[in-house]
Scaffold this motif. Structure first.
Motif, PDB file in Angstrom:
ATOM      1  N   LYS A 134     -18.853  25.234  -5.070  1.00 45.28           N
ATOM      2  CA  LYS A 134     -17.894  24.740  -4.403  1.00 45.28           C
ATOM      3  C   LYS A 134     -17.436  23.523  -5.009  1.00 45.28           C
ATOM      4  CE  LYS A 134     -15.036  24.612  -0.820  1.00 45.28           C
ATOM      5  NZ  LYS A 134     -13.980  25.785  -0.608  1.00 45.28           N
ATOM      6  N   ARG A 135     -15.857  23.555  -5.193  1.00 44.12           N
ATOM      7  CA  ARG A 135     -15.347  22.464  -5.932  1.00 44.12           C
ATOM      8  C   ARG A 135     -14.260  21.761  -4.927  1.00 44.12           C
ATOM      9  NH1 ARG A 135     -15.035  26.789  -9.693  1.00 44.12           N
ATOM     10  NH2 ARG A 135     -16.386  26.258 -11.501  1.00 44.12           N
ATOM     11  N   TYR A 136     -14.205  20.610  -5.317  1.00 48.45           N
ATOM     12  CA  TYR A 136     -13.173  19.746  -4.305  1.00 48.45           C
ATOM     13  C   TYR A 136     -12.470  19.072  -5.612  1.00 48.45           C
ATOM     14  CZ  TYR A 136     -16.003  20.811  -0.250  1.00 48.45           C
ATOM     15  OH  TYR A 136     -16.365  21.613   0.765  1.00 48.45           O
ATOM     16  N   GLY A 137     -11.305  19.514  -5.680  1.00 45.16           N
ATOM     17  CA  GLY A 137     -10.655  18.810  -7.101  1.00 45.16           C
ATOM     18  C   GLY A 137     -11.553  18.752  -8.233  1.00 45.16           C
ATOM     19  N   ASP A 138     -11.801  17.649  -8.756  1.00 47.45           N
ATOM     20  CA  ASP A 138     -12.428  17.390  -9.937  1.00 47.45           C
ATOM     21  C   ASP A 138     -14.131  17.389  -9.744  1.00 47.45           C
ATOM     22  OD1 ASP A 138     -10.129  17.618 -11.632  1.00 47.45           O
ATOM     23  OD2 ASP A 138      -9.966  15.350 -11.626  1.00 47.45           O
ATOM     24  N   THR A 139     -14.373  17.251  -8.554  1.00 49.14           N
ATOM     25  CA  THR A 139     -15.627  17.188  -8.259  1.00 49.14           C
ATOM     26  C   THR A 139     -16.410  18.750  -7.822  1.00 49.14           C
ATOM     27  OG1 THR A 139     -15.388  15.003  -7.234  1.00 49.14           O
ATOM     28  CG2 THR A 139     -17.469  16.133  -6.297  1.00 49.14           C
ATOM     29  N   THR A 140     -17.382  18.877  -8.274  1.00 45.21           N
ATOM     30  CA  THR A 140     -18.254  20.156  -7.848  1.00 45.21           C
ATOM     31  C   THR A 140     -19.298  19.710  -7.195  1.00 45.21           C
ATOM     32  OG1 THR A 140     -17.579  21.053 -10.092  1.00 45.21           O
ATOM     33  CG2 THR A 140     -19.549  22.012  -8.674  1.00 45.21           C
ATOM     34  N   ALA A 141     -19.171  20.140  -5.841  1.00 45.14           N
ATOM     35  CA  ALA A 141     -20.084  19.634  -4.732  1.00 45.14           C
ATOM     36  C   ALA A 141     -21.372  20.695  -4.756  1.00 45.14           C
ATOM     37  CB  ALA A 141     -19.653  19.708  -3.440  1.00 45.14           C
ATOM     38  N   VAL A 142     -21.126  21.905  -5.038  1.00 46.31           N
ATOM     39  CA  VAL A 142     -22.187  22.893  -5.333  1.00 46.31           C
ATOM     40  C   VAL A 142     -21.924  23.569  -6.339  1.00 46.31           C
ATOM     41  CG1 VAL A 142     -23.541  24.867  -4.219  1.00 46.31           C
ATOM     42  CG2 VAL A 142     -22.331  23.077  -2.926  1.00 46.31           C
TER      43      VAL A 142
END
Length: 307
Positions: A19-27
């Motif tokens: 799971k990604r939020y923009g440039d951040t990969t949360a999972v």
């Protein structure tokens, strides 16, 4: 990584979840399996990806990649066949306005066609019978958490998800909730939960996955994870009873630290050290601390502060 085989005995299968939020990969490529009837914990510091992972398994959030199977079904997109088989208790519980504890449970139960009489059964299960006619805003934090769990269990789900169910509770309320969580599992329910309390996970979980930066760093039983750490045992006793210089001469003493009124000896051969203390009649006030799941957690995730 210990993973049960897929099949009828497996309640949940997660493969390469992202799971990604923009440039951040949360999972970031999370994989694990949960057996039916298992109490499975997901542990990690703030921002580790625990809640996001749980939300994707529950079908609340869409994965960007990977596969999730819960009771043989895909939870996303929202699966009407699967929903009655799952129970979800979120970090922040939301109740209907101005309803009593009994009315809250009846309202949740009505969504699943559960008879109103089931509410009183659930109040007894979670120890809130005497609060049946109390509105939720008048309940204590621990009572609200138990009510939230009752609402999640009213339709007798096969799998229940609990996101930090004991957060912000006092020690007595936490321990009371432990008894409830054990009862839930004894009734045959598969429990998947997240927590920041490592002692709680060690006491309750059959297996735990330790996450950080969106990845699973370790997955096994708490006892196996602790054994794999190969940490020293710490033996402490009053400093007046054993000066530091003498402690350093004891067989089995690897490291010695004195201060704040006690002498602490780190050893990987505790039997030899304890025997030496007994021979010197120095066992008064001795305490022994072995490694815990918290030591494993800190070893894997570090000690820096996480906002």
């Amino acid at each position: 990584m210990d993973r049960p085989r897929a099949g009828a005995a497996t309640a949940i299968e997660v493969e390469d979840l992202v799971k990604r939020y923009g440039d951040t990969t949360a999972v970031d490529g999370v994989s694990f399996s949960v057996r039916r009837g298992e109490f499975f914990g997901i542990l990690g510091p703030n921002g580790a990806g625990k809640t996001t992972t749980l939300e994707m398994v529950e079908g609340i959030r869409e994965p960007d990649a990977g596969r999730v199977s819960v009771l043989g079904e895909s939870p996303w997109p929202r699966n009407p066949r699967l929903l009655p088989r799952l129970g979800v208790q979120l970090q922040a519980s939301a109740f209907f306005d101005k309803l009593t504890a009994r009315e809250q449970i009846r309202s949740f139960g009505s969504l699943y066609g559960v008879p109103a009489s089931r509410a009183d059964e659930m109040l007894e299960v979670v120890g809130l019978t005497d609060k049946a006619d109390t509105r939720d805003e008048k309940l204590s934090g621990g009572q609200r958490q138990r009510l939230s769990i009752a609402c999640a269990l009213v339709h007798e789900p096969e799998v229940v998800f609990l996101d930090e169910p004991t957060a912000a509770l006092d020690p007595q309320a936490r321990r009371n909730l432990w008894d409830l969580l054990r009862l839930i599992q004894q009734r045959g329910t598969t429990v998947v939960y997240t927590t920041h309390y490592l002692d709680e996970a060690e006491a309750l979980c059959d297996r735990v996955a330790i996450m950080d930066a969106g990845r699973v760093l370790a997955l096994d039983t708490p006892a196996a994870l602790v054994r794999g750490l190969h940490a020293a045992t710490r033996v402490a006793l009053p400093e007046a009873g054993l000066p530091e210089a003498e402690a350093r001469q004891l067989p089995g003493a690897d490291e010695v630290r004195a201060g704040q009124g006690e002498t602490v000896i780190a050893t990987r051969n505790p039997a030899t050290l304890i025997q030496a203390l007994a021979e010197r009649h120095r066992l008064d006030g001795v305490s022994v601390r072995t490694a815990t799941l918290e030591d494993v957690f800190l070893h894997l995730t570090g000690r820096e502060y996480r906002a």
